[in-house]
Design a protein around this motif. Structure first.
Motif, PDB file in Angstrom:
ATOM      1  N   LEU A 332      29.140  62.723  10.711  1.00  0.00           N
ATOM      2  CA  LEU A 332      28.385  62.954  11.938  1.00  0.00           C
ATOM      3  C   LEU A 332      28.979  64.140  12.678  1.00  0.00           C
ATOM      4  N   VAL A 333      28.138  64.831  13.423  1.00  0.00           N
ATOM      5  CA  VAL A 333      28.581  65.900  14.307  1.00  0.00           C
ATOM      6  C   VAL A 333      28.079  65.595  15.712  1.00  0.00           C
ATOM      7  N   PHE A 334      28.982  65.727  16.691  1.00  0.00           N
ATOM      8  CA  PHE A 334      28.643  65.533  18.100  1.00  0.00           C
ATOM      9  C   PHE A 334      28.987  66.805  18.872  1.00  0.00           C
ATOM     10  N   ARG A 335      28.143  67.187  19.822  1.00  0.00           N
ATOM     11  CA  ARG A 335      28.479  68.309  20.694  1.00  0.00           C
ATOM     12  C   ARG A 335      29.665  67.963  21.588  1.00  0.00           C
ATOM     13  N   ASN A 336      29.698  66.711  22.042  1.00  0.00           N
ATOM     14  CA  ASN A 336      30.749  66.246  22.945  1.00  0.00           C
ATOM     15  C   ASN A 336      31.594  65.182  22.262  1.00  0.00           C
ATOM     16  N   ASP A 337      32.761  64.922  22.809  1.00  0.00           N
ATOM     17  CA  ASP A 337      33.691  63.952  22.243  1.00  0.00           C
ATOM     18  C   ASP A 337      33.044  62.566  22.208  1.00  0.00           C
ATOM     19  N   PRO A 338      32.852  61.964  21.033  1.00  0.00           N
ATOM     20  CA  PRO A 338      32.160  60.663  20.951  1.00  0.00           C
ATOM     21  C   PRO A 338      32.973  59.509  21.513  1.00  0.00           C
ATOM     22  N   ARG A 339      34.242  59.733  21.813  1.00  0.00           N
ATOM     23  CA  ARG A 339      35.055  58.687  22.421  1.00  0.00           C
ATOM     24  C   ARG A 339      34.769  58.524  23.903  1.00  0.00           C
ATOM     25  N   ALA A 340      34.064  59.501  24.465  1.00  0.00           N
ATOM     26  CA  ALA A 340      33.944  59.561  25.919  1.00  0.00           C
ATOM     27  C   ALA A 340      32.994  58.507  26.495  1.00  0.00           C
ATOM     28  N   SER A 341      31.890  58.229  25.810  1.00  0.00           N
ATOM     29  CA  SER A 341      30.906  57.300  26.369  1.00  0.00           C
ATOM     30  C   SER A 341      30.028  56.733  25.271  1.00  0.00           C
ATOM     31  N   SER A 342      29.430  55.588  25.564  1.00  0.00           N
ATOM     32  CA  SER A 342      28.516  54.974  24.596  1.00  0.00           C
ATOM     33  C   SER A 342      27.261  55.819  24.429  1.00  0.00           C
ATOM     34  N   ASP A 343      26.817  56.509  25.495  1.00  0.00           N
ATOM     35  CA  ASP A 343      25.632  57.357  25.377  1.00  0.00           C
ATOM     36  C   ASP A 343      25.861  58.476  24.369  1.00  0.00           C
ATOM     37  N   THR A 344      27.043  59.082  24.420  1.00  0.00           N
ATOM     38  CA  THR A 344      27.359  60.143  23.453  1.00  0.00           C
ATOM     39  C   THR A 344      27.430  59.592  22.044  1.00  0.00           C
ATOM     40  N   LEU A 345      28.152  58.488  21.868  1.00  0.00           N
ATOM     41  CA  LEU A 345      28.332  57.924  20.529  1.00  0.00           C
ATOM     42  C   LEU A 345      27.014  57.456  19.934  1.00  0.00           C
ATOM     43  N   ALA A 346      26.122  56.955  20.762  1.00  0.00           N
ATOM     44  CA  ALA A 346      24.849  56.408  20.272  1.00  0.00           C
ATOM     45  C   ALA A 346      23.879  57.476  19.801  1.00  0.00           C
ATOM     46  N   ALA A 347      24.171  58.742  20.089  1.00  0.00           N
ATOM     47  CA  ALA A 347      23.207  59.801  19.777  1.00  0.00           C
ATOM     48  C   ALA A 347      23.881  60.973  19.080  1.00  0.00           C
ATOM     49  N   PRO A 348      24.298  60.811  17.821  1.00  0.00           N
ATOM     50  CA  PRO A 348      24.896  61.940  17.102  1.00  0.00           C
ATOM     51  C   PRO A 348      23.916  63.100  17.005  1.00  0.00           C
ATOM     52  N   ASP A 349      24.459  64.309  17.098  1.00  0.00           N
ATOM     53  CA  ASP A 349      23.597  65.490  17.039  1.00  0.00           C
ATOM     54  C   ASP A 349      23.195  65.838  15.616  1.00  0.00           C
ATOM     55  N   VAL A 350      24.048  65.521  14.660  1.00  0.00           N
ATOM     56  CA  VAL A 350      23.732  65.740  13.246  1.00  0.00           C
ATOM     57  C   VAL A 350      24.205  64.521  12.463  1.00  0.00           C
ATOM     58  N   VAL A 351      23.353  64.008  11.590  1.00  0.00           N
ATOM     59  CA  VAL A 351      23.713  62.918  10.680  1.00  0.00           C
ATOM     60  C   VAL A 351      23.564  63.443   9.259  1.00  0.00           C
ATOM     61  N   VAL A 352      24.666  63.372   8.497  1.00  0.00           N
ATOM     62  CA  VAL A 352      24.664  63.833   7.101  1.00  0.00           C
ATOM     63  C   VAL A 352      24.972  62.631   6.213  1.00  0.00           C
ATOM     64  N   LEU A 353      24.078  62.336   5.295  1.00  0.00           N
ATOM     65  CA  LEU A 353      24.235  61.189   4.394  1.00  0.00           C
ATOM     66  C   LEU A 353      24.113  61.669   2.960  1.00  0.00           C
ATOM     67  N   ARG A 354      25.156  61.429   2.176  1.00  0.00           N
ATOM     68  CA  ARG A 354      25.189  61.860   0.783  1.00  0.00           C
ATOM     69  C   ARG A 354      24.956  63.367   0.646  1.00  0.00           C
ATOM     70  N   GLY A 355      25.474  64.106   1.619  1.00  0.00           N
ATOM     71  CA  GLY A 355      25.397  65.558   1.561  1.00  0.00           C
ATOM     72  C   GLY A 355      24.090  66.155   2.024  1.00  0.00           C
ATOM     73  N   VAL A 356      23.205  65.332   2.584  1.00  0.00           N
ATOM     74  CA  VAL A 356      21.899  65.807   3.064  1.00  0.00           C
ATOM     75  C   VAL A 356      21.818  65.557   4.562  1.00  0.00           C
ATOM     76  N   VAL A 357      21.378  66.563   5.306  1.00  0.00           N
ATOM     77  CA  VAL A 357      21.144  66.375   6.734  1.00  0.00           C
ATOM     78  C   VAL A 357      19.893  65.529   6.908  1.00  0.00           C
ATOM     79  N   VAL A 358      20.086  64.290   7.384  1.00  0.00           N
ATOM     80  CA  VAL A 358      18.943  63.371   7.523  1.00  0.00           C
ATOM     81  C   VAL A 358      18.450  63.260   8.952  1.00  0.00           C
ATOM     82  N   LYS A 359      19.239  63.800   9.910  1.00  0.00           N
ATOM     83  CA  LYS A 359      18.796  63.768  11.298  1.00  0.00           C
ATOM     84  C   LYS A 359      19.511  64.854  12.089  1.00  0.00           C
ATOM     85  N   THR A 360      18.752  65.561  12.920  1.00  0.00           N
ATOM     86  CA  THR A 360      19.323  66.480  13.902  1.00  0.00           C
ATOM     87  C   THR A 360      18.572  66.262  15.207  1.00  0.00           C
ATOM     88  N   ARG A 361      19.245  66.671  16.290  1.00  0.00           N
ATOM     89  CA  ARG A 361      18.534  66.609  17.586  1.00  0.00           C
ATOM     90  C   ARG A 361      18.957  67.791  18.460  1.00  0.00           C
TER      91      ARG A 361
END
Length: 361
Positions: A332-361
């Motif tokens: 996962l890639v986050f713009r902000n530190d995912p430790r900071a809040s549940s809102d940040t952790l709940a919304a990863p900016d990039v999700v990569v699964l098995r080497g494929v980008v499956v979600k971006t926002r």
């Protein structure tokens, strides 16, 4: 499959990282022409829900349809959960393994219980506890290295939570699972079932609201892990409210709930390994791992410990690598530190699964 390039800050080390992904695998060797996914941000391994139920129908118990369980898995994936320990399911989810767009699942087979001692439609019910060792072997072979027991549940004849199994049969059953190369975990709300399970060599306790100083010490000495499912424990008052026919049980559930912060906090302070699990499925909707991480912070885990319990530490516990050379690219890639809040952790900016980008926002 296009080659990918990542640069950012890695957790838990908080050090600059740069790597490439080729054919779904992480490499530290530069790959000319790779598509750059990020130049900055926080990079972490895919999240883990260490107590989840893909395949249980929400709100009604029993098995979910194929379409429904795919939706459950997609919900987990989109919030960053790329590895699930399925702690008991009444349906066969192995077809998910053939879906590269869905999270990896580590299965515990089907719950094992006694008649009328768990939620209808979910467990294998054994008429006699002497059947437990053989059933444990069957579930070990059906799962992915885990077996799930129901350790306690309401005994309507007693009007309260009570253990399902004798100490002697637990020793035999857990040894049988270990011979199969499987670990064993158990649903346990109350106090009385814990000593027998821990002394029998169980590998993990789910919920653990009935832990005492004595059983915490036992878990430490045996190296037993804990998955407390705190967002599920938050439902105990509602469960008690609906159990007016069993006032002793209802009072017990309220008491367990009232002291859960101290109970799980004491387990953490003692050094028991704690991992994050939501118990999604049945009465908890999927996609709430960020809420569970926040609850772990509230009982005393540091932000890094709480995220590790749902990320790098949990992956190591389940035998899956993190972000490292040669590992599958589940990250996962986050713009902000995912430790900071549940809102940040709940919304990863990039999700990569098995080497494929499956979600971006």
């Amino acid at each position: 499959m296009a080659a990918l390039h990542f640069r950012g800050t890695g957790l838990p080390d908080e050090q600059p990282v740069e790597f490439w992904v080729d054919s779904g695998v992480i490499s530290t060797e530069p790959i000319p022409g790779a598509d750059t996914v990020c130049e900055s941000g926080w990079i972490v391994p895919g999240l883990v829900d260490a107590h989840c139920h893909v395949g249980i129908r929400f709100g009604g118990g029993g098995g979910e349809s194929v379409e429904g369980l795919i939706t459950q898995a997609e919900t987990e994936r989109d919030c960053g959960v790329l590895l699930i320990r399925d702690a008991g399911s009444p349906v066969d989810t192995r077809f998910v393994d053939d879906r590269p767009d869905l999270p990896r699942i580590v299965r515990a087979g089907q719950h094992i219980a006694a008649p009328k001692r768990y939620i209808r439609g979910l467990p294998v019910d054994l008429e006699d506890e002497s059947q437990l060792p053989d059933e444990v072997v069957r579930q070990a072979r059906a799962g992915d290295g885990w077996v799930k027991l129901v350790g306690d549940w309401i005994d309507r004849s007693a009007g309260d939570l009570a253990p399902l199994w004798s100490d002697d049969i637990l020793v035999e059953a857990i040894a049988a699972a270990h011979r199969e190369g499987a670990r064993v975990t158990a649903h346990v709300f109350a106090e009385d079932a814990l000593p027998g399970l821990i002394n029998a060599g169980i590998d993990c306790i789910e919920h653990g609201t009935g832990l005492t100083d004595e059983t915490i010490e036992l878990m430490v000495s045996h190296g037993t892990a804990l998955v407390p499912t705190l967002i599920n424990i938050a439902t105990f008052p509602d469960i008690a409210e609906s159990a007016s026919r069993f006032p002793v049980y209802a009072a017990h559930m309220r008491d367990l709930h009232s002291r859960v912060k101290d109970t799980i906090g004491a387990a953490h302070d003692a050094g028991i390994p704690i991992y994050a699990g939501t118990d999604a499925g049945g009465s908890i909707v999927h996609g709430r791992i960020a809420d569970e991480v926040e609850e772990l912070k509230a009982v005393g885990l540091t932000p890094s410990e709480a995220l590790g319990a749902a990320c790098w530490d949990a992956r190591a516990w389940l035998g899956h690598p993190g972000v490292e050379a040669g590992a599958p690219a589940d990250l996962l890639v986050f713009r902000n530190d995912p430790r900071a809040s549940s809102d940040t952790l709940a919304a990863p900016d990039v999700v990569v699964l098995r080497g494929v980008v499956v979600k971006t926002r």
